[in-house]
Design a protein around this motif. Structure first.
Motif, PDB file in Angstrom:
ATOM      1  N   MET A 182       0.981  -1.199   0.102  1.00  0.00           N
ATOM      2  CA  MET A 182      -0.040   0.037   0.014  1.00  0.00           C
ATOM      3  C   MET A 182       0.915   1.306   0.150  1.00  0.00           C
ATOM      4  O   MET A 182       1.598   1.327   0.701  1.00  0.00           O
ATOM      5  N   ALA A 183       0.483   2.369  -0.711  1.00  0.00           N
ATOM      6  CA  ALA A 183       1.157   3.439  -0.778  1.00  0.00           C
ATOM      7  C   ALA A 183       0.156   4.668  -0.695  1.00  0.00           C
ATOM      8  O   ALA A 183      -0.994   4.378  -1.176  1.00  0.00           O
ATOM      9  N   ILE A 184       0.580   5.774  -0.551  1.00  0.00           N
ATOM     10  CA  ILE A 184      -0.278   7.024  -0.481  1.00  0.00           C
ATOM     11  C   ILE A 184      -0.104   7.765  -1.867  1.00  0.00           C
ATOM     12  O   ILE A 184       1.005   8.306  -1.962  1.00  0.00           O
ATOM     13  N   ARG A 185      -0.929   7.851  -2.721  1.00  0.00           N
ATOM     14  CA  ARG A 185      -0.606   8.407  -4.221  1.00  0.00           C
ATOM     15  C   ARG A 185      -1.804   9.074  -4.717  1.00  0.00           C
ATOM     16  O   ARG A 185      -3.099   8.840  -4.392  1.00  0.00           O
ATOM     17  N   GLY A 186      -1.585  10.265  -5.542  1.00  0.00           N
ATOM     18  CA  GLY A 186      -2.725  11.021  -6.089  1.00  0.00           C
ATOM     19  C   GLY A 186      -2.626  12.399  -5.732  1.00  0.00           C
ATOM     20  O   GLY A 186      -1.739  12.718  -5.084  1.00  0.00           O
ATOM     21  N   LYS A 187      -3.786  13.060  -5.996  1.00  0.00           N
ATOM     22  CA  LYS A 187      -3.854  14.561  -5.957  1.00  0.00           C
ATOM     23  C   LYS A 187      -5.015  14.908  -5.034  1.00  0.00           C
ATOM     24  O   LYS A 187      -6.033  14.014  -4.717  1.00  0.00           O
ATOM     25  N   ILE A 188      -4.986  15.751  -4.162  1.00  0.00           N
ATOM     26  CA  ILE A 188      -5.796  16.190  -3.106  1.00  0.00           C
ATOM     27  C   ILE A 188      -5.968  17.715  -2.986  1.00  0.00           C
ATOM     28  O   ILE A 188      -4.895  18.553  -3.024  1.00  0.00           O
ATOM     29  N   SER A 189      -7.196  18.184  -3.043  1.00  0.00           N
ATOM     30  CA  SER A 189      -7.690  19.642  -2.531  1.00  0.00           C
ATOM     31  C   SER A 189      -8.261  19.677  -1.412  1.00  0.00           C
ATOM     32  O   SER A 189      -9.169  18.776  -1.161  1.00  0.00           O
ATOM     33  N   LEU A 190      -8.041  20.593  -0.489  1.00  0.00           N
ATOM     34  CA  LEU A 190      -8.373  20.688   0.898  1.00  0.00           C
ATOM     35  C   LEU A 190      -9.476  21.747   0.787  1.00  0.00           C
ATOM     36  O   LEU A 190      -9.380  22.758   0.370  1.00  0.00           O
ATOM     37  N   PRO A 191     -10.498  21.534   1.688  1.00  0.00           N
ATOM     38  CA  PRO A 191     -11.385  22.707   2.193  1.00  0.00           C
ATOM     39  C   PRO A 191     -10.385  23.693   2.806  1.00  0.00           C
ATOM     40  O   PRO A 191      -9.502  23.652   3.121  1.00  0.00           O
ATOM     41  N   GLY A 192     -11.298  25.198   2.602  1.00  0.00           N
ATOM     42  CA  GLY A 192     -10.569  26.365   3.116  1.00  0.00           C
ATOM     43  C   GLY A 192     -10.057  26.229   4.419  1.00  0.00           C
ATOM     44  O   GLY A 192     -10.204  25.507   5.209  1.00  0.00           O
ATOM     45  N   ASP A 193      -8.843  26.913   4.578  1.00  0.00           N
ATOM     46  CA  ASP A 193      -8.270  26.921   5.766  1.00  0.00           C
ATOM     47  C   ASP A 193      -8.984  27.432   6.900  1.00  0.00           C
ATOM     48  O   ASP A 193      -9.864  28.346   6.961  1.00  0.00           O
ATOM     49  N   LYS A 194      -8.901  26.834   8.033  1.00  0.00           N
ATOM     50  CA  LYS A 194      -9.860  26.991   9.197  1.00  0.00           C
ATOM     51  C   LYS A 194      -9.591  28.438   9.743  1.00  0.00           C
ATOM     52  O   LYS A 194     -10.683  29.088  10.174  1.00  0.00           O
ATOM     53  N   SER A 195      -8.312  28.950  10.024  1.00  0.00           N
ATOM     54  CA  SER A 195      -8.265  30.222  10.538  1.00  0.00           C
ATOM     55  C   SER A 195      -8.678  31.207   9.577  1.00  0.00           C
ATOM     56  O   SER A 195      -9.172  31.945  10.141  1.00  0.00           O
ATOM     57  N   ILE A 196      -8.376  31.084   8.466  1.00  0.00           N
ATOM     58  CA  ILE A 196      -8.819  32.034   7.360  1.00  0.00           C
ATOM     59  C   ILE A 196     -10.397  32.003   7.275  1.00  0.00           C
ATOM     60  O   ILE A 196     -11.111  33.152   7.195  1.00  0.00           O
ATOM     61  N   SER A 197     -10.975  30.844   7.342  1.00  0.00           N
ATOM     62  CA  SER A 197     -12.395  30.956   7.475  1.00  0.00           C
ATOM     63  C   SER A 197     -13.106  31.577   8.642  1.00  0.00           C
ATOM     64  O   SER A 197     -13.967  32.396   8.383  1.00  0.00           O
ATOM     65  N   HIS A 198     -12.714  31.410   9.767  1.00  0.00           N
ATOM     66  CA  HIS A 198     -13.320  32.249  10.938  1.00  0.00           C
ATOM     67  C   HIS A 198     -13.244  33.603  10.566  1.00  0.00           C
ATOM     68  O   HIS A 198     -14.162  34.355  10.980  1.00  0.00           O
ATOM     69  N   ARG A 199     -11.935  34.217  10.104  1.00  0.00           N
ATOM     70  CA  ARG A 199     -11.743  35.639   9.959  1.00  0.00           C
ATOM     71  C   ARG A 199     -12.439  36.237   8.695  1.00  0.00           C
ATOM     72  O   ARG A 199     -12.837  37.240   9.115  1.00  0.00           O
ATOM     73  N   ALA A 200     -12.573  35.359   7.592  1.00  0.00           N
ATOM     74  CA  ALA A 200     -13.374  35.876   6.823  1.00  0.00           C
ATOM     75  C   ALA A 200     -14.960  36.162   7.172  1.00  0.00           C
ATOM     76  O   ALA A 200     -15.463  37.255   6.740  1.00  0.00           O
ATOM     77  N   LEU A 201     -15.543  35.315   7.830  1.00  0.00           N
ATOM     78  CA  LEU A 201     -16.666  35.449   8.394  1.00  0.00           C
ATOM     79  C   LEU A 201     -16.762  36.628   9.341  1.00  0.00           C
ATOM     80  O   LEU A 201     -17.654  37.552   9.194  1.00  0.00           O
ATOM     81  N   MET A 202     -16.010  36.789  10.280  1.00  0.00           N
ATOM     82  CA  MET A 202     -15.900  37.688  11.185  1.00  0.00           C
ATOM     83  C   MET A 202     -15.610  39.308  10.279  1.00  0.00           C
ATOM     84  O   MET A 202     -16.361  40.059  10.650  1.00  0.00           O
ATOM     85  N   LEU A 203     -14.864  39.274   9.596  1.00  0.00           N
ATOM     86  CA  LEU A 203     -14.442  40.590   8.798  1.00  0.00           C
ATOM     87  C   LEU A 203     -15.611  40.840   7.864  1.00  0.00           C
ATOM     88  O   LEU A 203     -15.828  42.022   7.485  1.00  0.00           O
ATOM     89  N   ALA A 204     -16.425  39.833   7.378  1.00  0.00           N
ATOM     90  CA  ALA A 204     -17.221  40.122   6.401  1.00  0.00           C
ATOM     91  C   ALA A 204     -18.349  40.716   7.171  1.00  0.00           C
ATOM     92  O   ALA A 204     -19.336  41.481   6.649  1.00  0.00           O
ATOM     93  N   SER A 205     -18.499  40.279   8.387  1.00  0.00           N
ATOM     94  CA  SER A 205     -19.670  40.831   9.179  1.00  0.00           C
ATOM     95  C   SER A 205     -19.394  42.450   9.583  1.00  0.00           C
ATOM     96  O   SER A 205     -20.286  43.246   9.860  1.00  0.00           O
ATOM     97  N   LEU A 206     -18.212  42.808   9.177  1.00  0.00           N
ATOM     98  CA  LEU A 206     -17.789  44.212   9.590  1.00  0.00           C
ATOM     99  C   LEU A 206     -18.065  45.122   8.410  1.00  0.00           C
ATOM    100  O   LEU A 206     -17.397  46.185   8.385  1.00  0.00           O
ATOM    101  N   ALA A 207     -18.124  44.350   7.247  1.00  0.00           N
ATOM    102  CA  ALA A 207     -18.108  45.160   5.989  1.00  0.00           C
ATOM    103  C   ALA A 207     -19.742  45.921   5.687  1.00  0.00           C
ATOM    104  O   ALA A 207     -20.688  45.566   6.220  1.00  0.00           O
TER     105      ALA A 207
END
Ligand code: S3P
Length: 415
Positions: free
Chosen positions: A1-26
């Motif tokens: 068994m090996a780990i192979r292939g491509k992966i895209s991850l959901p958005g960064d947790k730290s930036i996601s929290h901040r994006a919601l909070m800063l959008a609420s100030l917009a």
């Protein structure tokens, strides 16, 4: 068994929290795509909604109307999320909101005085249970201060900055070592008055709302680290991590993997909304032990559990010092690592501020105590890829705090 292939991850947790909070100030409508799918970010969303912010789903995006906040009529339930609690304590204090914050057992045992101290110096009136949740903040007039933070914590820095947006005059904070800098970067891009001088960040009262924005949140490097570690551990592995946030304050784990001898290649790199994003290739190589010092810790704090797992398979000693903050994360991660790696047959010595691992040692299957901590659950799932016998987690479901799709994606990459 090996780990192979491509992966895209959901958005960064730290930036996601901040994006919601800063959008609420917009001043208007913001659209955020690729938001983190983890429960913690949903917690921030629900808390903002309880404060009157209108947030809607539109296909895979989230649309948010900035505007005035209202006092929530129920306590804000911050669940397991330290980032939600600490950043919202700052944001809502600056906006003159009356609110009570509560959380689960883990969150209720974590220190919040590190936030209440600077906020009370700014004039916040609050009640807490000895510096922990439940905490009630009472509408107060805040005044800017200069705060010398005793800890390198992005949560402390961000709370002070967010409170400063509603305080009279200028607010500044100096930190001992640079921690992740997403709050100041985003604010700067959205019309907030931010100045950065070395380790000091200063902001002024937000005289007018931030500019509404469209943002696609880059993939989470802290989640990507588990797949990178899987590829580093299992021979013949080779994976590509696509569209990952590669902000220098976040990629200590990839630097550490490189020092251990793993092939880490940065393929394309580009800039979006002030952050650097890239595609990375990671492939298997035999590893050697490394030393991680205090200065490096903020850049890989959340990745230390999986680095410890790698260290058990590396040649020689891995020494981690200056990481006492690990003891006050979702669980005491130094204790959790020692208990579970010992069960698996690794050689680990517990230090007050870190650990020493002597490798390589074969790992046995074991029953793992996750302490309901998502990063411990994921780190030991990765250890299970090379153990003789099964790793059985007591609470596998806790991965949903940051990445509900973890097991499915790990299965997909195994060939
Ligand atoms: C975070 C900062 C870090 C990190 C946490 C998320 C953030 O905590 O461990 O998972 O989003 O600001 P500290 O700032 O307390 O070190």
């Amino acid at each position: 068994m090996a780990i192979r292939g491509k992966i895209s991850l959901p958005g960064d947790k730290s930036i996601s929290h901040r994006a919601l909070m800063l959008a609420s100030l917009a001043g208007g409508e913001s659209r955020i795509s690729n938001l983190s799918t983890g429960a913690d970010v949903q917690t921030t969303r629900k808390c903002l909604e309880a404060c009157g912010v209108i947030i809607e789903d539109n296909k895979n995006d989230v649309i948010l109307q900035g505007g005035d906040y209202i006092d929530p009529d129920q306590p804000l339930n911050c669940g397991n999320s330290g980032t939600t609690t600490r950043l919202l304590l700052g944001l809502l204090s600056g906006q003159g909101i009356n609110a009570t914050f509560v959380g689960d057992d883990s969150l209720s045992s974590r220190p919040m005085d590190r936030i209440l101290d600077p906020l009370s110096q700014m004039g916040l009136k609050s009640e807490s249970k000895n510096g922990k949740l439940p905490i009630t903040i009472n509408k107060s007039t805040l005044c800017g201060i200069h705060y010398e933070s005793p800890v390198a914590s992005a949560q402390v820095k961000s709370a002070v900055i967010l409170a400063g947006l509603g305080a009279k005059g200028k607010t500044s904070i100096a930190e001992p070592i640079l921690s992740r800098n997403h709050t100041e970067k985003m604010l700067d891009g959205l019309g907030g008055k931010v100045s950065i001088d070395g380790l000091t960040t200063a902001v002024s009262n937000l005289m007018s709302p931030l500019t509404p924005f469209k943002l696609s949140v880059p993939g989470d490097p802290s989640t990507a680290a588990f797949f990178a570690a899987a590829a580093a551990l299992v021979s013949h592995s080779d994976i590509q991590l696509n569209c990952i946030l590669i902000n220098p304050t976040r990629i200590g784990v990839f630097r550490a993997l490189g020092s251990m001898g793993i092939n880490v290649k940065y393929l394309e790199q580009w800039e979006e909304a002030g952050e650097t994003i890239g595609n990375l290739n990671i492939s298997y190589q035999p590893m050697k032990g490394i030393t991680i010092t205090k200065d490096e810790v903020p850049g890989l704090i959340d990745e230390l559990p999986v680095i410890a797992v790698l260290a058990t398979q590396a040649n020689g000693k891995t020494i981690v010092r200056g990481a006492e903050e690990l003891r006050i994360k979702e669980c005491d991660r130094i204790h959790a690592l020692c208990v579970n790696l010992n069960k698996m047959g690794a050689e680990i010595e517990e230090l007050d501020d870190g650990f020493i691992i002597n490798g390589p040692t074969p790992l046995n299957g074991a029953e793992i105590e996750t302490f309901h901590d998502h990063r411990i659950a994921m780190a030991f799932t990765i250890a299970g890829l090379v153990s003789e016998g099964d790793v059985v987690l007591d609470h596998p479901e806790c991965v949903s705090i940051s990445y509900p799709e973890f097991y499915k994606e790990l299965d997909r990459l195994q060939s």
